[in-house]
Design an enzyme around this catalytic site. Structure first.
Site, mmCIF file in Angstrom:
data_model
loop_
_atom_site.group_PDB
_atom_site.id
_atom_site.type_symbol
_atom_site.label_atom_id
_atom_site.label_comp_id
_atom_site.label_asym_id
_atom_site.label_seq_id
_atom_site.Cartn_x
_atom_site.Cartn_y
_atom_site.Cartn_z
ATOM 1 N N LYS A 55 0.842 -1.203 0.000
ATOM 2 C CA LYS A 55 0.000 0.000 0.000
ATOM 3 C C LYS A 55 0.877 1.252 0.000
ATOM 4 O O LYS A 55 0.624 2.193 -0.744
ATOM 5 C CB LYS A 55 -0.931 -0.014 1.233
ATOM 6 C CG LYS A 55 -2.067 -1.033 1.110
ATOM 7 C CD LYS A 55 -2.827 -1.278 2.412
ATOM 8 C CE LYS A 55 -3.842 -2.408 2.220
ATOM 9 N NZ LYS A 55 -4.574 -2.786 3.442
ATOM 10 N N GLN A 99 -4.780 -1.608 9.744
ATOM 11 C CA GLN A 99 -4.677 -2.914 9.088
ATOM 12 C C GLN A 99 -5.295 -4.002 9.973
ATOM 13 O O GLN A 99 -5.011 -4.081 11.169
ATOM 14 C CB GLN A 99 -3.198 -3.229 8.779
ATOM 15 C CG GLN A 99 -2.969 -4.487 7.971
ATOM 16 C CD GLN A 99 -3.527 -4.406 6.542
ATOM 17 O OE1 GLN A 99 -3.674 -3.334 5.960
ATOM 18 N NE2 GLN A 99 -3.847 -5.553 5.978
ATOM 19 N N ASP A 122 -11.073 2.983 4.455
ATOM 20 C CA ASP A 122 -11.480 1.573 4.347
ATOM 21 C C ASP A 122 -13.000 1.447 4.220
ATOM 22 O O ASP A 122 -13.508 0.398 3.819
ATOM 23 C CB ASP A 122 -11.056 0.806 5.607
ATOM 24 C CG ASP A 122 -9.837 -0.074 5.394
ATOM 25 O OD1 ASP A 122 -9.653 -0.555 4.256
ATOM 26 O OD2 ASP A 122 -9.097 -0.287 6.363
HETATM 27 N N1 GUN Z 1 -6.882 -6.830 5.967
HETATM 28 C C1 GUN Z 1 -7.190 -7.506 4.840
HETATM 29 N N2 GUN Z 1 -7.811 -6.707 3.957
HETATM 30 C C2 GUN Z 1 -7.912 -5.501 4.535
HETATM 31 C C3 GUN Z 1 -8.464 -4.249 4.119
HETATM 32 O O1 GUN Z 1 -9.004 -4.093 3.025
HETATM 33 N N3 GUN Z 1 -8.358 -3.225 5.008
HETATM 34 C C4 GUN Z 1 -7.785 -3.380 6.228
HETATM 35 N N4 GUN Z 1 -7.751 -2.321 7.037
HETATM 36 N N5 GUN Z 1 -7.266 -4.523 6.651
HETATM 37 C C5 GUN Z 1 -7.325 -5.573 5.805
#
Ligand code: GUN
Length: 287
Positions: A55, A99, A122
């Site tokens: 990311k 995350q 998110d």
């Molecule tokens: N863990 C796996 N996929 C995601 C996501 O799209 N966002 C977040 N914050 N954690 C994740």
């Protein structure tokens, strides 16, 4: 038999989207707006570390400022809440992403509900989930949004289509079902307690699978010319595999996403798109 399915090339589309996002960021910078994302990583789960690094790299690629706050696995819930409150009030941070998964001693819902709704890239805050439910413009969760962008790019309409989603997580399955419903699909959501999975998959025009189980979806479970979206990411012998048996299914489906190179890169581009949206909202520019 040769492969007949068209590959839904998420990697290629993601590159195209990121080129256009880079131009958008450059324009914002001319107006002294520098979109920024802060990712909060608790602990050192190897998959999470790898996603977070991807990311941050993608942010750099389009000119978004990114930072990663790495916190100990043993952080208390109160300390984490304080950290998020600090980011909520930091004018230089537009998007906040915590995350997941979080360690077991932390109440994930409580943490997500503490994120400023205008920084919630998110789309996991209940306020933004509510807006998604009501089909009002909001931050849409990145993986389902990436899938929707991919389907749109390949002109795969959802209107009146039967969709089967395998996996009912808050991150992917549930929001994807709402977004597809909002586009006119009839959606079935299957999960671990579903009695007869095949009964649902065989009827579906579009099957989306994301539970983390290699070869869960096989060719005999889909109808001829179905569209298959593989959201699974599994590691075996240093190779990344999805949840669908690609070799079999690509001979029967009309479209299929590869793993890697399908949904994964689209998730990242959708997150970047949401981060730019958060910067615009906070600068009072119509997103
Ligand atoms: N863990 C796996 N996929 C995601 C996501 O799209 N966002 C977040 N914050 N954690 C994740």
């Amino acid at each position: 038999m040769i492969n007949k399915a068209t590959i839904l090339d998420g990697k290629n589309l993601s590159n195209i989207i990121q080129k256009s996002l880079a131009l958008e960021v450059a324009k914002l910078k001319e107006n002294n707006i520098l979109p920024s994302l802060c990712v909060v990583l608790v602990g050192e789960n190897p998959a999470s570390v790898s996603y977070v690094n991807m990311k941050a790299k993608a942010c750099l690629n389009v000119g978004i400022k990114s930072s990663i706050i790495r916190l100990s696995e043993n952080i208390t819930q109160d300390e984490l809440l304080k950290q998020i409150e600090f980011l909520n009030n930091d004018k230089n941070i537009n998007g906040i992403l915590v995350q997941l998964p979080l360690p077991k001693h932390i109440d994930t819902n409580l943490i997500l509900e503490c994120i400023n709704i205008n920084k919630d890239v998110d789309g996991f805050h209940p306020y933004n989930i509510g807006r998604m439910y009501a089909n009002i413009d909001t931050f849409l969760p990145a993986t389902p949004l990436g899938i929707m962008l991919l389907l749109k790019h390949y002109n795969i309409s959802l209107k009146g289509r039967d969709v089967c989603i395998i996996g009912a997580s808050n991150i992917v399955g549930k929001p994807l079902s709402l977004m597809m419903l909002n586009e006119g699909a009839s959606v079935s959501i299957c999960h671990i307690l579903t009695k007869d999975l095949r009964q649902y998959t065989l009827k579906a025009d579009i099957v989306c699978v994301g539970v983390g189980k290699i070869n869960l979806l096989t060719a005999d479970m889909i109808k001829e010319n179905a569209v298959v979206i593989d959201i699974g990411i599994n590691k075996r012998n240093n190779k990344i595999l999805g949840d669908a048996n690609f070799n079999e299914i690509s001979k029967k489906a009309s479209f299929i996403t590869p793993v890697p190179g399908g949904v994964g890169p689209m998730t990242i581009s959708a997150l970047l798109q949401n981060t730019i949206k958060s910067a615009k909202i906070q600068s009072n520019i119509k997103a």
